[in-house]
Design a protein around this motif. Structure first.
Motif, PDB file in Angstrom:
ATOM      1  N   ARG A  13      24.434 -28.921 -63.399  1.00 10.11           N
ATOM      2  CA  ARG A  13      23.517 -27.790 -63.214  1.00 10.11           C
ATOM      3  C   ARG A  13      23.555 -26.870 -64.424  1.00 10.11           C
ATOM      4  N   PRO A  28      19.713 -25.680 -49.630  1.00 13.74           N
ATOM      5  CA  PRO A  28      20.872 -26.337 -50.260  1.00 13.74           C
ATOM      6  C   PRO A  28      21.969 -25.382 -50.724  1.00 13.74           C
ATOM      7  N   LEU A  29      21.661 -24.088 -50.855  1.00 12.39           N
ATOM      8  CA  LEU A  29      22.687 -23.137 -51.307  1.00 12.39           C
ATOM      9  C   LEU A  29      23.468 -22.512 -50.152  1.00 12.39           C
ATOM     10  N   GLN A  54      28.798 -26.187 -57.957  1.00 12.24           N
ATOM     11  CA  GLN A  54      28.969 -27.639 -57.820  1.00 12.24           C
ATOM     12  C   GLN A  54      30.320 -28.127 -58.349  1.00 12.24           C
ATOM     13  N   TYR A 101      19.596 -29.970 -58.085  1.00 17.21           N
ATOM     14  CA  TYR A 101      19.682 -29.800 -56.631  1.00 17.21           C
ATOM     15  C   TYR A 101      19.707 -31.159 -55.949  1.00 17.21           C
ATOM     16  N   HIS A 113      12.668 -24.718 -53.981  1.00 14.55           N
ATOM     17  CA  HIS A 113      13.617 -24.499 -55.074  1.00 14.55           C
ATOM     18  C   HIS A 113      13.077 -25.120 -56.368  1.00 14.55           C
ATOM     19  N   TYR A 168      18.759 -20.256 -59.422  1.00 14.41           N
ATOM     20  CA  TYR A 168      18.815 -20.124 -57.962  1.00 14.41           C
ATOM     21  C   TYR A 168      17.567 -19.422 -57.406  1.00 14.41           C
ATOM     22  N   THR A 217      18.326 -28.007 -62.801  1.00 13.71           N
ATOM     23  CA  THR A 217      19.126 -27.294 -61.795  1.00 13.71           C
ATOM     24  C   THR A 217      19.981 -28.229 -60.940  1.00 13.71           C
TER      25      THR A 217
END
Length: 425
Positions: free
Chosen positions: A324, A51-52, A74, A313, A402, A350, A311
């Protein structure tokens, strides 16, 4: 059909709402939910496994607009209009794209004025015309030949030798001079809306485990009665395990929501669950959604006993409930040998679970599998998560490795007899 005002390097919107660069993802989704009868068929696009690595995208399929959010912070980074036939666009109150006005090269020249010579991308067969914070892409596949681009010859748009009537295929709004190098700007003042946001959250620790949180907060403040003096103010606040409800309220302000625990589903994992006396009143959470933090208070003492850091996600059951929390957890990793100095490491929102295990070691016990659903008959489309306990911290791990959340516990509280002795000294 939406009729929207283009503000280069800032926003796209109308009198009712505005998508502004730097806007948090949750605010953009809130706008879409509020106007769901007008803005329909919105897709959320993200990378499930990494996702990053890719921007998080809200695709307004009915209106030909994509909102690209930075995967790390974000916040809104780029606004792309990829189908100009589905939307009306104006600049300084004058339309340059509508059913009656085609967005031709001549119309762009008339509406926005002269700019530097454009850039031809042979691979895409697109010609990019750039203003500060605004780019237009013209499709070249239907042309007989590529434009004759002369870099030292810049006498306005006519010198680019783009055929008359060429129309815009895509439009981009972003920050700075270069679309490829653009970054999401800081959150604009208009997006604060009376809320407090966390720029970063540092976990305070000693040798045995976490002690509390150090929060760097951002808020929109202004001088007394002077709105023109409005600016972003940064504050630092510390909260510790054992702080009272009043301590937390004075440091962070009122929570967005107070949630009372109806049952403790983790009780069965304690050593003697059948011996625990049912409480007459329930522990309760202060939910700070814009901070990405939950704080649990003991129902009897009304003191802090747990922190939960989220976080946010995509692909998690609680996605878009919290902003986040950009947290950092310092660790001292002891090397082999009693006298060897420890190595300083930091966990962040992260970090991935395999990296954390390399630093902290593998948990001794098997994980607790967490199933979430809105009711007993519903299934969670995102699947289960796994909870691992290490050093008074519980890591909720998603299936892509994650971290979905970290729960911090305080040290076991001394008995009343021990506390009485300590206070006597």
């Amino acid at each position: 059909m939406l009729d929207l005002e283009v503000v280069p390097e800032r926003s796209l919107g109308n009198e009712q709402w505005e998508f502004a660069l730097g806007m948090p993802l949750a605010q953009a989704i809130s706008i879409l939910q509020k106007h769901c009868r007008i803005i329909k068929n919105v897709q959320v696009l993200y990378s499930e496994q990494t996702p990053l690595s890719h921007d998080l995208i809200l695709n307004l399929t009915q209106d030909g607009i994509k909102l690209l959010f930075d995967a790390w912070n974000q916040r809104l980074k780029v606004i792309e209009v990829y189908d100009l036939s589905k939307v009306k666009l104006k600049y300084c109150g004058v339309h340059f794209n509508s059913q009656a006005i085609a967005p031709t090269i001549e119309q762009i020249d008339q509406s926005f004025g002269a700019t530097h010579p454009g850039v031809y991308n042979a691979a895409e067969q697109l010609f990019h015309l750039n203003f500060r914070g605004l780019s237009f892409s013209f499709q070249l596949d239907s042309w007989n030949e590529a434009p004759k681009y002369e870099p030292n010859f810049a006498h306005g748009l006519a010198s680019l030798q783009i055929p008359h009537g060429a129309t815009v295929k895509r439009m981009y709004i972003y920050t700075g001079n270069n679309l490829q190098d653009t970054k999401a700007p800081a959150m604009p003042l208009a997006c604060f809306l009376g809320n407090v946001y966390a720029e970063c959250v540092d976990v305070l620790r000693d040798g045995t485990g976490p002690l509390g949180l150090k929060l760097r907060l951002l808020t929109a403040g202004c001088g007394p009665g002077v709105m023109a003096d409005a600016k972003v103010r940064a504050l630092e606040r510390n909260i510790y395990f054992g702080d009272s409800c009043q301590d937390v309220l004075s440091a962070l302000g009122s929570p967005h929501k107070v949630f009372y625990k109806s049952e403790d589903k983790m009780k069965i994992h304690s050593p003697s669950p059948h011996k625990q006396v049912p409480s007459k009143c329930n522990d309760y959470f202060f939910n700070y959604f814009t901070l990405g933090v939950d704080i649990l208070f003991d129902s009897t003492t009304h003191l802090v006993k747990k922190f939960v850091l989220h976080t946010n996600y995509p692909g998690h059951y609680n996605f878009n409930i919290y902003h986040r929390c950009d947290f950092k957890i310092p660790l001292v990793i002891k090397k082999d040998g009693a006298e060897a100095p420890g190595e300083d490491c930091t966990l962040s929102s992260y970090s991935k679970w395999d990296q954390i295990q390399e630093m902290l070691g593998h948990p001794m016990e098997k994980p607790v599998v967490l199933h979430r659903s809105s009711s007993a008959n519903n299934t969670n489309p995102f699947g289960s998560t796994f909870c691992f306990g290490l050093q008074r911290m519980i890591f909720e791990v998603m299936q892509n490795n994650h971290i979905a959340s970290v729960t911090l516990y305080g040290a076991p509280r001394p008995s009343s007899h021990t506390r009485a002795e300590a206070s006597a000294h």
